[in-house]
Design a protein around this motif. Structure first.
Motif, PDB file in Angstrom:
ATOM      1  N   ALA A   1      50.713  50.069  30.440  1.00  0.00           N
ATOM      2  CA  ALA A   1      51.068  48.854  29.665  1.00  0.00           C
ATOM      3  C   ALA A   1      49.999  47.933  29.000  1.00  0.00           C
ATOM      4  CB  ALA A   1      51.980  48.204  30.732  1.00  0.00           C
ATOM      5  N   GLY A   2      48.615  48.228  29.479  1.00  0.00           N
ATOM      6  CA  GLY A   2      47.896  47.259  29.079  1.00  0.00           C
ATOM      7  C   GLY A   2      47.398  46.165  29.742  1.00  0.00           C
ATOM      8  N   PHE A   3      47.960  46.194  31.136  1.00  0.00           N
ATOM      9  CA  PHE A   3      47.507  45.209  32.219  1.00  0.00           C
ATOM     10  C   PHE A   3      46.273  45.296  32.743  1.00  0.00           C
ATOM     11  CE2 PHE A   3      52.242  43.929  33.410  1.00  0.00           C
ATOM     12  CZ  PHE A   3      52.446  43.719  31.986  1.00  0.00           C
ATOM     13  N   VAL A   4      45.544  44.404  33.105  1.00  0.00           N
ATOM     14  CA  VAL A   4      44.251  44.555  33.746  1.00  0.00           C
ATOM     15  C   VAL A   4      44.505  44.160  35.411  1.00  0.00           C
ATOM     16  CG1 VAL A   4      42.049  43.454  34.265  1.00  0.00           C
ATOM     17  CG2 VAL A   4      42.847  43.590  31.895  1.00  0.00           C
ATOM     18  N   ILE A   5      44.184  45.327  36.067  1.00  0.00           N
ATOM     19  CA  ILE A   5      44.347  44.960  37.398  1.00  0.00           C
ATOM     20  C   ILE A   5      43.060  44.811  38.383  1.00  0.00           C
ATOM     21  CG2 ILE A   5      45.156  46.249  39.600  1.00  0.00           C
ATOM     22  CD1 ILE A   5      46.516  48.520  37.875  1.00  0.00           C
ATOM     23  N   ARG A   6      42.972  44.018  39.069  1.00  0.00           N
ATOM     24  CA  ARG A   6      41.856  43.151  39.726  1.00  0.00           C
ATOM     25  C   ARG A   6      41.753  43.711  41.174  1.00  0.00           C
ATOM     26  NH1 ARG A   6      39.325  38.919  36.865  1.00  0.00           N
ATOM     27  NH2 ARG A   6      39.182  39.838  34.686  1.00  0.00           N
ATOM     28  N   GLN A   7      40.788  43.117  41.949  1.00  0.00           N
ATOM     29  CA  GLN A   7      40.820  43.362  43.194  1.00  0.00           C
ATOM     30  C   GLN A   7      41.163  42.176  44.042  1.00  0.00           C
ATOM     31  OE1 GLN A   7      36.433  44.269  42.829  1.00  0.00           O
ATOM     32  NE2 GLN A   7      36.617  45.772  44.069  1.00  0.00           N
ATOM     33  N   PRO A   8      41.662  42.214  45.401  1.00  0.00           N
ATOM     34  CA  PRO A   8      42.557  41.199  46.129  1.00  0.00           C
ATOM     35  C   PRO A   8      41.499  40.053  46.104  1.00  0.00           C
ATOM     36  CG  PRO A   8      42.737  43.260  47.110  1.00  0.00           C
ATOM     37  CD  PRO A   8      41.617  43.390  46.089  1.00  0.00           C
ATOM     38  N   GLY A   9      42.554  38.828  46.111  1.00  0.00           N
ATOM     39  CA  GLY A   9      41.880  37.646  46.280  1.00  0.00           C
ATOM     40  C   GLY A   9      42.903  36.529  45.607  1.00  0.00           C
ATOM     41  N   CYS A  10      42.700  35.112  46.205  1.00  0.00           N
ATOM     42  CA  CYS A  10      43.598  34.000  45.344  1.00  0.00           C
ATOM     43  C   CYS A  10      43.566  34.103  43.937  1.00  0.00           C
ATOM     44  CB  CYS A  10      43.238  32.767  45.878  1.00  0.00           C
ATOM     45  SG  CYS A  10      43.385  32.808  47.738  1.00  0.00           S
ATOM     46  N   SER A  11      42.413  34.582  43.175  1.00  0.00           N
ATOM     47  CA  SER A  11      42.160  34.765  41.667  1.00  0.00           C
ATOM     48  C   SER A  11      42.807  33.580  41.055  1.00  0.00           C
ATOM     49  CB  SER A  11      43.160  35.936  41.336  1.00  0.00           C
ATOM     50  OG  SER A  11      42.876  36.308  40.129  1.00  0.00           O
ATOM     51  N   ALA A  12      43.587  33.813  40.009  1.00  0.00           N
ATOM     52  CA  ALA A  12      44.139  32.482  39.016  1.00  0.00           C
ATOM     53  C   ALA A  12      45.036  31.560  39.600  1.00  0.00           C
ATOM     54  CB  ALA A  12      44.459  33.463  37.617  1.00  0.00           C
ATOM     55  N   CYS A  13      45.317  31.904  40.892  1.00  0.00           N
ATOM     56  CA  CYS A  13      46.191  30.702  41.571  1.00  0.00           C
ATOM     57  C   CYS A  13      45.650  29.357  41.444  1.00  0.00           C
ATOM     58  CB  CYS A  13      46.720  31.336  42.916  1.00  0.00           C
ATOM     59  SG  CYS A  13      47.508  29.943  43.675  1.00  0.00           S
ATOM     60  N   LEU A  14      44.359  29.490  41.657  1.00  0.00           N
ATOM     61  CA  LEU A  14      43.658  28.132  41.741  1.00  0.00           C
ATOM     62  C   LEU A  14      42.202  28.408  41.104  1.00  0.00           C
ATOM     63  CD1 LEU A  14      42.440  27.325  45.293  1.00  0.00           C
ATOM     64  CD2 LEU A  14      42.938  29.666  44.303  1.00  0.00           C
ATOM     65  N   GLY A  15      41.670  27.103  40.467  1.00  0.00           N
ATOM     66  CA  GLY A  15      40.550  27.131  39.659  1.00  0.00           C
ATOM     67  C   GLY A  15      39.303  27.255  40.714  1.00  0.00           C
ATOM     68  N   MET A  16      39.216  27.848  41.665  1.00  0.00           N
ATOM     69  CA  MET A  16      37.989  28.026  42.382  1.00  0.00           C
ATOM     70  C   MET A  16      37.433  29.398  42.280  1.00  0.00           C
ATOM     71  SD  MET A  16      39.661  26.300  46.133  1.00  0.00           S
ATOM     72  CE  MET A  16      38.035  26.683  46.775  1.00  0.00           C
ATOM     73  N   ASN A  17      37.510  30.078  41.352  1.00  0.00           N
ATOM     74  CA  ASN A  17      36.872  31.533  41.361  1.00  0.00           C
ATOM     75  C   ASN A  17      36.594  31.549  39.878  1.00  0.00           C
ATOM     76  OD1 ASN A  17      39.303  33.034  40.589  1.00  0.00           O
ATOM     77  ND2 ASN A  17      39.991  32.209  42.714  1.00  0.00           N
ATOM     78  N   GLU A  18      36.483  32.674  39.314  1.00  0.00           N
ATOM     79  CA  GLU A  18      36.002  33.174  37.965  1.00  0.00           C
ATOM     80  C   GLU A  18      37.270  33.238  37.018  1.00  0.00           C
ATOM     81  OE1 GLU A  18      33.503  36.342  38.415  1.00  0.00           O
ATOM     82  OE2 GLU A  18      31.746  35.149  39.018  1.00  0.00           O
TER      83      GLU A  18
END
Length: 467
Positions: A398-415
């Motif tokens: 479907a063209g989705f990007v799958i990442r590894q586990p983490g809080c991710s884009a829930c909050l601006g504390m990572n990339e």
């Protein structure tokens, strides 16, 4: 007079009551991560105090970890330092740590339940507001500040005042396309982002009982977003079936003994709450937020409220400021509005059930070319299950990007940040200004509504795709 579920648990954990003051509350399980624990570890070390019961603490790295190339050294200096401090502190004090590379690593509020560490009747705390997630198992679970993290480190207890108690009953059957995230967004929109301030909320009613454990966790997760101290749901057969056989759940005769004990964790028929609200499940539609707090939400087919529909002057100012930040116009619909990003993850909606839900919608379809879609499993175990069930193939096709586990884009504390001025339909829990990155514009929604936006490139009523 009967007792509430909350009081049955609270009273068993009171070590001492201070006259005209708070209670000293014993804490069964303390969860920690890399962001709110370093200062607490420093505090006890400066005072020469050992951890009172390190075996009741569990640590993981989740908030600002990268979700790509987790086998490599973390590039961001602050993130690398925080994760290393967690590793060093846990090693020095004998705390179990599920760090990057561990099979159990993941978002703290995902791994606790999936490992069977979260159990009915417990008191559970973490230096994170969404600790309320664990209340789905019939526990008293709430977030604490760094000074309180230090207090639990030193004593396994907290000073806590007894909150007021609210029960929200959701009765009846949900309509098609309506899921747990819609329930809680509807409730918050109805009572406001401050409507449960000072309360601990018990969710009940036939619609709540019909939910899976993953769905119940979504509801309790966002109880904090209406100002509540936490949320909880009485354990039942659904709870026990979910827990049985998990790595840290009781086994054998101990399992039978604990289940018999947990069956008593219900509010008595004559229990009295400070406030009760009854909601008709049939009235709930797929929801989406339009503002900068989770209470500013509407059915996806409705128009944004106008200022003349808001009576309170403060609320008018909040609405006006929110619409200015979001670049939206009062009285206009969100339906059909283009979006640039879709984020499916966070401690609210990153469990295997959430990802199955998304896969069921997008299978055989492809994302709109104008949309970037990020799928972030909540734990290494969820990521492994995604692959075992072949969901990763559906996402990739479907063209989705799958990442590894983490809080991710829930909050601006990572990339994983959303660029300024761009819109993201997100399954996370907060839409505050800058939450997903400086200037980012967040529209909170369910995994189904997020999947629909990913396919169409615009805010879409999921019922258009599922019939």
């Amino acid at each position: 007079m009967g007792k509430t579920l909350f009081d049955k648990i609270w009273e068993k954990h009171v070590v001492k009551s201070i006259p005209d003051g708070p209670d000293v509350l014993y804490i069964d399980r303390h969860l920690i991560h890399e962001v709110t624990s370093p200062q607490a570890f420093s505090g006890i070390e400066q005072r020469g105090v050992n951890l009172f019961r390190p075996q009741q603490i569990l640590a993981t790295a989740d908030h600002n970890v990268p979700t790509e190339n987790q086998h490599l050294p973390i590039r961001d200096e602050l993130s690398r330092k925080q994760v290393q401090m967690l590793t060093d502190n846990c090693a020095r004090h004998g705390v179990e740590l599920y760090g990057l590379g561990h099979a159990y690593q993941g978002i703290v509020h995902v791994i606790g339940p999936e490992l069977g560490i979260t159990q009915p009747g417990m008191t559970i705390v973490c230096g994170d507001s969404h600790t309320s997630t664990h209340g789905a198992f019939g526990s008293i679970a709430f977030g604490i500040g760094t000074s309180e993290v230090e207090m639990v480190f030193a004593s396994q207890c907290l000073l806590q005042s007894h909150p007021k108690l609210m029960r929200i009953r959701v009765e009846g059957e949900l309509a098609g396309g309506v899921v747990a995230k819609d329930i809680i967004l509807y409730i918050i929109a109805r009572i406001s982002a401050a409507g449960a301030t000072g309360y601990f909320v018990e969710f009940a009613g036939s619609a709540i009982r019909a939910l899976s454990m993953e769905a119940r966790m979504t509801v309790c997760n966002m109880s904090i977003e209406m100002g509540a101290r936490g949320g909880m749901i009485a354990p039942d057969e659904t709870t026990f079936a979910y827990m049985k056989g998990r790595p840290f759940a009781p086994q054998g005769a101990e399992w039978d003994r604990k289940v018999a004990e947990w069956r008593q964790l219900v509010s008595d028929a004559d229990a009295v709450f400070d406030k009760e609200i009854v909601i008709d499940a049939a009235a709930i539609a797929p929801m989406i937020t339009y503002g900068t707090n989770p209470g500013l939400g509407i059915p996806v087919t409705s128009n944004i409220p106008t200022l003349d529909t808001v009576a309170d002057d403060m609320e008018k100012r909040v609405l006006s400021k929110a619409l200015q930040y979001m670049g939206l116009e009062a009285g206009k619909p969100l339906l059909g509005m283009p979006v640039q990003h879709v984020f499916i993850g966070s401690c609210t909606n990153s469990r295997i059930e959430d990802l199955r839900m998304v896969a069921s919608v997008i299978k055989g379809r492809h994302r709109a070319e104008s949309v970037n879609v990020l799928i972030v499993p909540g734990s290494q175990q969820v990521a492994a299950q995604v692959k075992a069930e072949g969901l990763d193939k559906i996402f990739e096709e479907a063209g989705f990007v799958i990442r590894q586990p983490g809080c991710s884009a829930c909050l601006g504390m990572n990339e994983d940040k959303v660029p300024a001025g761009e819109y993201c339909v997100s399954t996370s829990n907060r839409n505050f200004e800058g939450r997903q990155g400086a200037g980012a514009r967040t529209l909170l929604a369910s995994p189904l509504t997020a999947a629909a936006a990913a396919i169409t490139g615009r805010v879409t009523d999921i019922r258009e795709l599922i019939g």
